[in-house]
Each structure stands twice: as C-alpha cells, then as structure tokens.
Write an enzyme that holds these catalytic residues in place. Sequence first.
Site, mmCIF file in Angstrom:
data_model
loop_
_atom_site.group_PDB
_atom_site.id
_atom_site.type_symbol
_atom_site.label_atom_id
_atom_site.label_comp_id
_atom_site.label_asym_id
_atom_site.label_seq_id
_atom_site.Cartn_x
_atom_site.Cartn_y
_atom_site.Cartn_z
ATOM 1 C CG HIS A 27 -2.008 -1.021 1.128
ATOM 2 N ND1 HIS A 27 -2.710 -1.471 2.219
ATOM 3 C CD2 HIS A 27 -2.487 -1.723 0.068
ATOM 4 C CE1 HIS A 27 -3.580 -2.385 1.846
ATOM 5 N NE2 HIS A 27 -3.455 -2.566 0.545
ATOM 6 C CG HIS A 40 1.463 -10.010 4.580
ATOM 7 N ND1 HIS A 40 1.786 -10.318 5.889
ATOM 8 C CD2 HIS A 40 0.962 -11.138 4.032
ATOM 9 C CE1 HIS A 40 1.521 -11.600 6.109
ATOM 10 N NE2 HIS A 40 1.009 -12.118 5.011
ATOM 11 C CB CYS A 41 0.511 -3.240 3.758
ATOM 12 S SG CYS A 41 0.526 -2.801 5.475
ATOM 13 C CB ALA A 42 -0.090 -6.697 -0.469
#
Lengths: 394, 395
Positions: free
Chosen positions: B116, B356-358
């Site tokens: 992100h 995982h911010c994805a």
Amino acid sequence: MVGEVPLYAGRAAAPDSDDPEAISAWLSSMPTIGKRELRRGFPRALVRKSCDLKAEMARGAVEIIATSGTTENRLQVLWEWSWWDPQEREAMRYNTRVAEAMPPGAPFREAVLTTPVCGGATCHVGNLSRLERTVDGMLFLNQVADPTHWSPAELDRMLAEWNELAPDGVEADPAYLAALCRYATQTATRMSAPRFVTLTYELATRAHKRAIARAIDAPLYSLYGSTETGVLFMECTEGRLHHNARHSHLELLDAKGGLGRVVVTTLGRTWMPLCRYELGDVVRPTSGPCRCGARDEGYQLERVEGRLADCLQSVDRLATPAMLDDAIDGADPRIEGWQLQREPDGAFTLGVVGETDGAQAAEAAAGLLEARVTPRIEAAILPEGSGKYRMVRP
Amino acid sequence: MNDYKNSFPLLQRELDGQPITYLDSASTTPKPKVVIDAVTRYYTEMGANVHRGVHPLGEASTAAYERARYSVAALIGALPSEIVFTRNATESFNLVAQGLALSLDDEVVFPASEHHSNYMPWRQVAKPVLVDIDDETVPRYSQLKERITKRTKLVTLAHVSNVNGVIAPVEEWVETAHAAGVPVMIDASQSVSHLPIDVKKIGCDFLAFSSHKLFGPSGVGILYVRRERFDSLKLYNVGGGMVAYNSEDRFEAREAPFRYEAGTPNIEGAIGLGAAIEMVRSIGMDKIAAHSRALGEMLVRELKPLSGARVLGASVAPERRVALCTLSLPVPSMTQANIARLLADSHAILVSGGFHCAHVLHHRAQLDGTLRASAHLFNDEADIERLASALRDLV
Ligand SMILES: Cc1ncc(COP(=O)(O)O)c(C=O)c1O
Ligand SMILES: [Zn+2]
C-alpha cells in the site's frame, strides 16, 4: 609584548639585545600554547592592554573570523586586512613566477575557491550574487558547505564565473578545486588558465593535484599558514617552501624521523599576537641553497606533512598524512579520495573513492602502519564541520 | 547457533520461558547492539540539533547525522547529495507523488502486488495502471511495455515483494521505461537489507526504503533521487532547516537534499541507521545475500510439502528469492492470523499473519490472508526447522 597581553602575564620579559641566540633562549624557556588556550582566552586575554577592541571593531578595522569543527580546530580569530594583505603578498614574492604575475600596482584578477564564508542554514544570507561575492577584487566562487552537494547547475555556475573572470591567480582549497576540475573534465568544459594557482587551507593530495592539472594548465604552488598565524611558507618555483621570515619567528620542535612540529611567534601583530603557539602541524624541513635563488634567510621545507592529530604512531616512527598519501596513491592512482579510520580493535578501515576496490592501497597503508587495514568503497569522503577533510580519524 | 544472534539483545529474550524464534524481519528487523549504542551515544554525548549549532555539540550532532547520510549513499552507490532523509519509505513515496505535480489523468504503472505504501500515494494524485500478477502472485513483468502509454508519468515497483519474496527484474524495467522516456521509482524496502544494491547500475530515478527494516531505528526513511531529477521535484514539507533566506517578500530554499528536509529530523534515528549500515557493510552484502538465498530456498523446501499449503512464488528459482516465504495453510476454523498467533503463543515463533498491506494482491489471488515467515542474517536452519515442525503438528 609579553607584559601587555593578559594571556602571557607572568612570563619573563624579552631580552634587551637583538642577539638571535638570546631571543631563542628566552623563547624556548616559555611554555607553548595551543588552540585550547586561544579558545579559552578569546578575545580579552589576547588583546594588548593599550588596544581598544570595541572601538576598533566599530570602526571596521578588526573583525572576528570563526572557524568551526568538531575537533581541536575550532577557533575564533581577531583579524584585520591591514595585517593580512601585506604579509600574504610578501610571502607570495618568494615565488618568482607568482611575483611576476602580480606586479605591484597592476590590476590583478583573483578567484578564491574554498569552504564558503557562509554555508548551510546558519547564515541568513541565501544565495549571493557574483557582485556580493566579490570582495576587494577577489571573487569567492563557492556557496555550499560540502562539495559533494554541488549540483550540476552550481558547478556550471562556478565554471562560467571562472571563465568570465579569467583570473590571473587562483587561491584554492585543493579538495574543492579538484572536485570542480573533475567535473570540468567529465563535461569537457574548458577552464581558462590562470598564471598560477596557490593551494592552501589544507593538505593537497597527489590525486588532488592530478585532477587539477588535468583541467587547468597552470603551475600549482602550496601556500602554508593559518588564519591566526598568517602565511608561514610559500612554495617556490623549485618546489621548496620558504619561510615568510619577516612576519613570524619559527621553531620546529623535533618530531623524529626528520620531521618537525611547527611553533609560531608572530612578529609585529597588533591584534592577537601569538607567543610560542603550536599550530598542530608537522613539516619536513630541508636546508642548503635553493635552486630558485632565494636568499637563505630562514627555514625551508621539503613539504608540509599534515596535522599532528592526523598522524599515526606506528612501531618506530610517525606516519603522517602525506606519507600515507604517498603509499596509498603510489599503490593505486585510481583513488580520488581516501580517509583512514581507526576501529575500536586497533585495526583500520581505509575508505576510498574511485574506480577501484582499494585492496592494493589498503595493503600499502598496512605496510606503513604495520597494522591491519581493510578497504571500503565510499561514495564520497565526508568533510568535518569546518568543511575541511580529515585524512585520519583516530 | 548463528553467531550474529548474539549481537541482537532482543533475540535473547524469552516468551513464557521459551527462547524466541524471530521470523518476522520483513515486518521490522531487531536492532543490534551497535545501533542501540549509537543512538544512546547521541543522547549522552551530543544531544544537540543539527544544521544550526554554533557550539561543539551542535557540530558533533551535525557531523554524525551527515556521516549517516554518507553511509546510506555508500551502501547503494549514490552520492550523499542524492539522499533525502524522510520518516519512512511511505513518506518517500508521498514526497515523490506530491513532488512530481501529477494530475488525476496522468498514469502511474506498477504491479498489482505492490505494498500500500507504493500504491496509495499514486492513487491520490494520479491514475494507477496495474501490471497483472500470476497465480503465484508474481507480476507478469513482460506486460510493462503494453501498460506504458503517452500519459504514463512514472513506473514503480518493489525490488523484492514483501508478500512473495521474489526479486524483480528491475534493470529490465528501467530499460523499458526509459526507452519510453518514463522515470522509474524502486521500492527497496524488502531488498536493501538482503541484496547488494547499486542505483547507478539499476539506473532508477528514485528509490525508497525504511531504516527499520535494515536493523536501524524506526521513524527514518530514505529517498534516493538521481541528482538530475531534483529539478523536477517540487518542495514537499516546508519550514525550518530547508530555508536559505526568508523575508516578507521572497524566500530561497537550500540546496538538495536539505530543501526536502523541513523541521528537526530524527537525528538519533539517522545516526542509528548509519551504524546499522556500517554493520552490514562490514559483514558484506554479498555474504548476507548468499545466506538470505539459502534460507529462502530452505523455507520453500520445508513449507511447500505441508498438507494443503499454497506457497506464493514457489516455482520461482531460488536465486530469484530472498529469505521470505508466504503461504496459506488450510487449518479448519482458523484464519491465517490465528495460526500466526498460535505459533507465537505455543512455540514463541514470531511470524506475520494477515494481508501484509497488499489487499489487491490477496483479492486477485483469492486469498483470505496469508502467513509470512521472513528470516535474516541472525537466523539459521534450526529456526526454520522449528517453524516447519510446529506447522507440521498443526495440519
Ligand atoms: C515492500 C514494502 N514497501 C513499503 C513498506 C513500507 O514501509 P514503512 O511502513 O516503513 O513506510 C513496506 C513495509 O512493510 C514494505 O514491505
Ligand atoms: Zn626555492
């Protein structure tokens, strides 16, 4: 002078006679002072009782020049053009080519490239115009505290100003001039050739001189001194340094291996007279008549070896920055810059800049120091707070 | 036991009487003693602000801070003047996103797998154009050429994905993008501590990473800007420290990189990062990379055979991976985050669990979260064996 300056209070008065031996004996009976004493006493203890500092500063006759740094080098100095200029000009006359290039009374165009008078965010000036950077006919080219921060636009500006001025003489910090010259060589920019360049402010390495010589077709001469002592030595056309004898009395204290530590007593200075001031530098004296024909009237040096604080004691001798430079550059002339750092375990790291892995140079330095030296590739060498470079960080 | 483990005080601690097995370096790395000491030394010996001190402590702080900038530059083959200190990698991306003065119909091309941090900043100021990912979440790198249009203003990608651990062909991407006249930004957050990086060899225009994933303190990020690119980068934060002159009618900014560093920076953090970098440089990035590759290979080898496991990027050759392995493991009634908790609580094994911010990567791969184990120079084969055995017990 001794009785008049508070810092020297209590010391024996000078002998009445002009006998050099009596004067030497008197001087060597007194303690030496260093930058620490000058820092502590500044300015009151350094001003003759008969002088009115406030009034003279208000008149603009004297100013305070500050040098910064994280090491022993911080100092504030009382400084006046009326003292500096004549003694500097006189020193330069020890070099016949320089003397020819600046006949008294004739116009002389000079450019100066060194650490900026004002850099970083501490000065409230912003970018200065060329006119604002011209003082007494001298054009000060640099405005940035670290030459690695020169942008291409800034480098182009300096080269353009250099060529517009077409200076007769250039006074430069060798590290700064070498950086400008490397850029000129890379970009195939021609640099107008002055009649001479004096390298001063700090020790010139062999790589500095090569980079400068590649871009500028002019002889390079070392001029050695300091803001607080004035010019002590000027290099002649034959590569020797001659003492600017009328302005200082010099002692070279034995530093073994043919080296001497410089101790200065200024002569005829009104402001901040120095008595047995140890400058913190190591030099290599020489003697005998010089081929340049200069009268043999004082000390002569083969060369300046560097700051004492940057010297390393190896098993039985002192390794000076100049000796290290000989070894490092001799082993690998691809190195553009280097800095030796002592690690906590007593070994050394040799930071190198250039198209090389530094292995041969590290080996050469290890031979000189009789210690382990590991090379490390660096993008650039970081200058000290003063803008100058330390060759050894002990 | 791996020798480097002793250099990290955190790794000596226990949870419920069990020594910890730290396998979460992709999230943040523990700090070695040299870094902790460097930060402490700033407090005990310098303590002053930078770039404005006239006293010796101020000059010592400035010198130490600037020395750290030189260390960063040396690590990635840049010039010190090309290194901007930011707060984290995320701020580095925001600085470029704001600085390039994009408009909403300008296009920024990047893989659908990006973090992100290298996604949201572009989404705010321009139109993201995604390069697809395959079933294993690896970008279809060869798609780049067809994604670049006349409106493309930037191409950006992670050097190493924080989800699948795969090393991207960054040099090829730079070549393709530059051939179309488009600048390239690299997210080196997951690569800088695992691989030797030379920005001149990669040829990128911008590169970002965070100190905290490189054994340094948090709160410090790095933005590398190729020096010709500063001209096209508008000012970002403004305030003290970045001004050369300011009067009521005009102001002048300082030279780059200082013009992008308004306000008192994280001085101790930068100094700590400098110490971390000197540590990895003295170990040698080649040696670290070889260790990372070996552990990466072992992670895949050990985790792939777990019953029902879907290991992301498992078919990618070991030399194109670092010591990071993400998988989804079907365990009835447990989310991937639950599994991560269980590993911590019953085995003192610390890994990541979640998205995982994805998020886009997980949506596209139809994954409801994943489990990520990431090893580093202080880990050894026994750590991975411990993880594999704990997971084997579970499935
Ligand atoms: C690939 C990648 N990019 C960017 C970031 C963002 O780093 P920070 O949160 O320190 O800005 C991370 C951190 O998780 C990451 O893994
Ligand atoms: Zn001579």
